[in-house]
Design an enzyme around this catalytic site. Sequence first.
Site, PDB file in Angstrom:
ATOM      1  N   TYR A  54      68.324  73.580  28.423  1.00 50.55           N
ATOM      2  CA  TYR A  54      66.856  73.659  28.402  1.00 50.55           C
ATOM      3  C   TYR A  54      66.209  72.887  29.542  1.00 50.55           C
ATOM      4  O   TYR A  54      65.000  72.961  29.738  1.00 50.55           O
ATOM      5  CB  TYR A  54      66.322  73.154  27.052  1.00 50.55           C
ATOM      6  CG  TYR A  54      66.606  74.111  25.913  1.00 50.55           C
ATOM      7  CD1 TYR A  54      67.822  74.773  25.836  1.00 50.55           C
ATOM      8  CD2 TYR A  54      65.664  74.364  24.935  1.00 50.55           C
ATOM      9  CE1 TYR A  54      68.093  75.655  24.804  1.00 50.55           C
ATOM     10  CE2 TYR A  54      65.919  75.247  23.900  1.00 50.55           C
ATOM     11  CZ  TYR A  54      67.143  75.887  23.839  1.00 50.55           C
ATOM     12  OH  TYR A  54      67.404  76.765  22.828  1.00 50.55           O
TER      13      TYR A  54
ATOM     14  N   LYS B   3      81.105  72.333  21.632  1.00 49.80           N
ATOM     15  CA  LYS B   3      82.087  73.383  21.933  1.00 49.80           C
ATOM     16  C   LYS B   3      82.981  72.786  23.000  1.00 49.80           C
ATOM     17  O   LYS B   3      83.070  73.281  24.129  1.00 49.80           O
ATOM     18  CB  LYS B   3      81.339  74.646  22.400  1.00 49.80           C
ATOM     19  CG  LYS B   3      82.204  75.864  22.609  1.00 49.80           C
ATOM     20  CD  LYS B   3      82.600  76.548  21.318  1.00 49.80           C
ATOM     21  CE  LYS B   3      83.592  77.667  21.641  1.00 49.80           C
ATOM     22  NZ  LYS B   3      84.088  78.354  20.439  1.00 49.80           N
TER      23      LYS B   3
ATOM     24  N   ASP C 132      69.079  74.042  18.468  1.00 45.50           N
ATOM     25  CA  ASP C 132      68.023  75.028  18.278  1.00 45.50           C
ATOM     26  C   ASP C 132      68.522  76.149  17.364  1.00 45.50           C
ATOM     27  O   ASP C 132      67.896  76.504  16.359  1.00 45.50           O
ATOM     28  CB  ASP C 132      67.602  75.583  19.648  1.00 45.50           C
ATOM     29  CG  ASP C 132      66.387  76.488  19.565  1.00 45.50           C
ATOM     30  OD1 ASP C 132      65.892  76.739  18.450  1.00 45.50           O
ATOM     31  OD2 ASP C 132      65.929  76.955  20.629  1.00 45.50           O
TER      32      ASP C 132
ATOM     33  N   ASP D 128      80.880  77.114  16.465  1.00 46.81           N
ATOM     34  CA  ASP D 128      81.115  78.378  15.749  1.00 46.81           C
ATOM     35  C   ASP D 128      81.619  78.104  14.336  1.00 46.81           C
ATOM     36  O   ASP D 128      81.191  78.752  13.380  1.00 46.81           O
ATOM     37  CB  ASP D 128      82.041  79.315  16.540  1.00 46.81           C
ATOM     38  CG  ASP D 128      83.143  78.610  17.316  1.00 46.81           C
ATOM     39  OD1 ASP D 128      83.261  77.370  17.218  1.00 46.81           O
ATOM     40  OD2 ASP D 128      83.898  79.301  18.020  1.00 46.81           O
TER      41      ASP D 128
ATOM     42  N   ASP E  59      67.846  77.007  12.819  1.00 46.14           N
ATOM     43  CA  ASP E  59      67.297  78.204  12.166  1.00 46.14           C
ATOM     44  C   ASP E  59      68.206  78.609  11.014  1.00 46.14           C
ATOM     45  O   ASP E  59      67.741  78.975   9.925  1.00 46.14           O
ATOM     46  CB  ASP E  59      67.177  79.373  13.163  1.00 46.14           C
ATOM     47  CG  ASP E  59      65.804  79.425  13.849  1.00 46.14           C
ATOM     48  OD1 ASP E  59      65.182  78.360  14.009  1.00 46.14           O
ATOM     49  OD2 ASP E  59      65.369  80.540  14.212  1.00 46.14           O
TER      50      ASP E  59
HETATM   51 MG    MG Z   1      64.080  77.400  17.610  1.00 43.86          MG
END
Ligand code: MG
Length: 326
Positions: free
Chosen positions: A121, A172, A229, A205, A233
């Site tokens: 980001y 990862k 991020d 994962d 969710d």
């Molecule tokens: Mg988000």
Amino acid sequence: MAHKIAVIGGDGIGPEVVAEALKVVRAAGVDLDTTDFDLGGARYLRDGTVLPDETLDELRAYDAILLGAVGTPEVPPGVIERGLLLKMRFALDQYVNLRPFNLAERNIDFLVVRENTEGTYAGEGGFLRKGTPQEIATQGSVNTRHGVERIIRYAFDLAETRPRKHLTMVHKTNVLTFAGDLWQRTFDEVAAEHPDVETAYNHVDAACIYFVQDPQRYDVIVTDNLFGDILTDLGGAVSGGIGFASSGNMDPTRHAPSMFEPVHGSAPDIAGQAKANPIAAILSAAMMLDLLEEREAADRIRKACFASTDLTASTPEIGDAVAARL
Ligand code: MG
Ligand code: NAI
């Protein structure tokens, strides 16, 4: 003394849910001195303004920022996300993105500590030969020792305050071997200073499987910006829905104001219909009160939010029901 709060209702359901959050905080007896900032997709479409540097400087004078949601489908991707949300997070160095997940019925009670200023980001990268068949786009992941260490230290300190004292790093490391190595080495070094915290590691994962099948295993998770991020969710989806997912973008050093917002967006599909669940915004405001050292009010608000609420009620009715319990 009243806390000085900058309010960015934003777009769509943003102003609807923020109004309920402010209603509930006031019902809890906390004195707020609020100033509305007209920012977001609608403002951008009206006059091209995203977040001018002068506005950013004005925001620095507040004790905290409460945000609903920003962005509308009419604005090209990235304009508001990078120009407003990320600009604010980076400029105010809100390096912790804290996202709690609770669902008593399933015994889910964990927090994700997401690094909030670096990773993919940060904006490293660019185009070469744009628009040609040979076009190249790169998007680098920025990981500094300083940035990685401060988020890991925050996560250990947080884990230490919890009864289970358990911290999982999610990354990862088997494929992202440069960034992963820095994260793992830093994690191991800080872990050695916290022998009372039990640690674990999951590849991202695998974490997706555990979030769905066995979220009870988690207490505190620390992870990078992109993984955090996406995972949060999923965290919202498995612990009551996105209408309950709250977050704080925090500078724990308090050099600059922290910003609190529900995880969800502006939900254009239900905007203006009083159908939005305001609980995520109310819980975000409770996190804001934690930082403002109004812990007792914050705890009462959280308790009122988790008492069973008729979610078929309208947005203001849900806000009223929570406020009435205070
Ligand atoms: Mg988000
Ligand atoms: P979204 O979170 O706005 O909506 C996804 C789905 O969840 C929709 O079906 C919506 O109706 C539902 N939903 C969201 N919040 C809800 C609530 N409180 N109560 C009930 N249902 C709720 O995500 P989407 O559709 O991807 O994005 C819409 C806009 O919001 C876009 O412009 C996006 O860029 C922006 N956005 C802004 C964020 C922010 O301000 N931090 C975060 C995510 C998206």
